[in-house]
Write a protein that holds these residues in place. Sequence first.
Motif, PDB file in Angstrom:
ATOM      1  N   GLU A 153       0.658  -1.184   0.046  1.00 32.01           N
ATOM      2  CA  GLU A 153       0.092  -0.005  -0.182  1.00 32.01           C
ATOM      3  C   GLU A 153       0.913   1.034  -0.113  1.00 32.01           C
ATOM      4  O   GLU A 153       2.016   1.259   0.456  1.00 32.01           O
ATOM      5  N   GLY A 154       0.304   2.296  -0.595  1.00 26.28           N
ATOM      6  CA  GLY A 154       1.054   3.617  -0.663  1.00 26.28           C
ATOM      7  C   GLY A 154       1.049   4.181   0.771  1.00 26.28           C
ATOM      8  O   GLY A 154       0.029   4.238   1.238  1.00 26.28           O
ATOM      9  N   ALA A 202      -1.107   8.618   3.133  1.00 26.36           N
ATOM     10  CA  ALA A 202      -2.189   7.559   3.052  1.00 26.36           C
ATOM     11  C   ALA A 202      -2.922   8.074   4.655  1.00 26.36           C
ATOM     12  O   ALA A 202      -2.332   8.667   5.465  1.00 26.36           O
ATOM     13  N   ASP A 203      -4.273   7.929   4.600  1.00 30.03           N
ATOM     14  CA  ASP A 203      -4.930   8.414   5.871  1.00 30.03           C
ATOM     15  C   ASP A 203      -4.504   7.799   7.152  1.00 30.03           C
ATOM     16  O   ASP A 203      -4.643   8.385   8.190  1.00 30.03           O
ATOM     17  N   SER A 204      -3.887   6.786   6.980  1.00 33.60           N
ATOM     18  CA  SER A 204      -3.741   5.961   8.373  1.00 33.60           C
ATOM     19  C   SER A 204      -2.367   6.546   8.992  1.00 33.60           C
ATOM     20  O   SER A 204      -2.146   6.227   9.968  1.00 33.60           O
ATOM     21  N   VAL A 205      -1.568   7.418   8.127  1.00 37.52           N
ATOM     22  CA  VAL A 205      -0.293   7.852   8.550  1.00 37.52           C
ATOM     23  C   VAL A 205      -0.376   9.424   8.788  1.00 37.52           C
ATOM     24  O   VAL A 205       0.590  10.285   9.238  1.00 37.52           O
ATOM     25  N   LYS A 206      -1.446  10.190   8.382  1.00 40.11           N
ATOM     26  CA  LYS A 206      -1.440  11.558   8.249  1.00 40.11           C
ATOM     27  C   LYS A 206      -1.397  12.108   9.651  1.00 40.11           C
ATOM     28  O   LYS A 206      -1.997  11.552  10.538  1.00 40.11           O
ATOM     29  N   LYS A 258      -0.550   9.190  -7.021  1.00 41.34           N
ATOM     30  CA  LYS A 258      -1.838   8.964  -6.339  1.00 41.34           C
ATOM     31  C   LYS A 258      -3.004   9.499  -7.032  1.00 41.34           C
ATOM     32  O   LYS A 258      -2.966  10.600  -7.052  1.00 41.34           O
ATOM     33  N   TYR A 259      -4.123   8.607  -7.161  1.00 40.73           N
ATOM     34  CA  TYR A 259      -5.194   9.127  -8.013  1.00 40.73           C
ATOM     35  C   TYR A 259      -6.298   8.438  -6.963  1.00 40.73           C
ATOM     36  O   TYR A 259      -6.497   7.141  -7.129  1.00 40.73           O
ATOM     37  N   GLY A 260      -7.037   9.257  -6.322  1.00 38.39           N
ATOM     38  CA  GLY A 260      -7.954   8.993  -5.534  1.00 38.39           C
ATOM     39  C   GLY A 260      -7.359   8.171  -4.569  1.00 38.39           C
ATOM     40  O   GLY A 260      -6.744   8.608  -3.621  1.00 38.39           O
TER      41      GLY A 260
END
Length: 122
Positions: free
Chosen positions: A46-47, A61-65, A102-104
Motif C-alpha cells: 500500500e502507498g 495515506a489516511d492511516s499515517v497523516k 496517487k489517483y483517488g
Amino acid sequence: EVQLVESGGGLVQAGGSLRLSCLASGFSFDDYAIGWFRQAPGSVREGVSCSSARDGTVHYADSVKGRFTISSDNAKNMVYLEMNNLTAEDTAVYYCSAECSKYGYSWFAKYWGQGTQVTVSS
C-alpha cells in the motif's frame, strides 16, 4: 538507471519514532515524484506517501497523516520518512519508490527499492 536503497528499519516500541532513509540515483527529484510504500505481513503493498516537486503536491495515506513526514535532501540524493507515534499496525516492509503517483485512493510507482523491515512491538 534508477536505483533506490532503503535503510533505517528495525525494532521499535509502540509510541516510538523511527526515520527511514533511501539513497536514490539515476534521476532528479525535480523531475520525478518520490515516495514510500509498505507491505504488512499477509497484506498487499500500500502507498504511504508520495511527493512531487514538479507540481508541489504531497500525499499521505489516511492511516499515517499527522504521524509520518516525507522529506528529501537533493544534494545528498536522499529521501527520508520520519515516522512518529508508531503502532503495531505500522509493522511492515517499507519500500522507497520513484515516479510514484496517487489517483483517488489508488497508488502507483514505477521503481522500487529492496525494502527495509520495520517492526513495532506492543
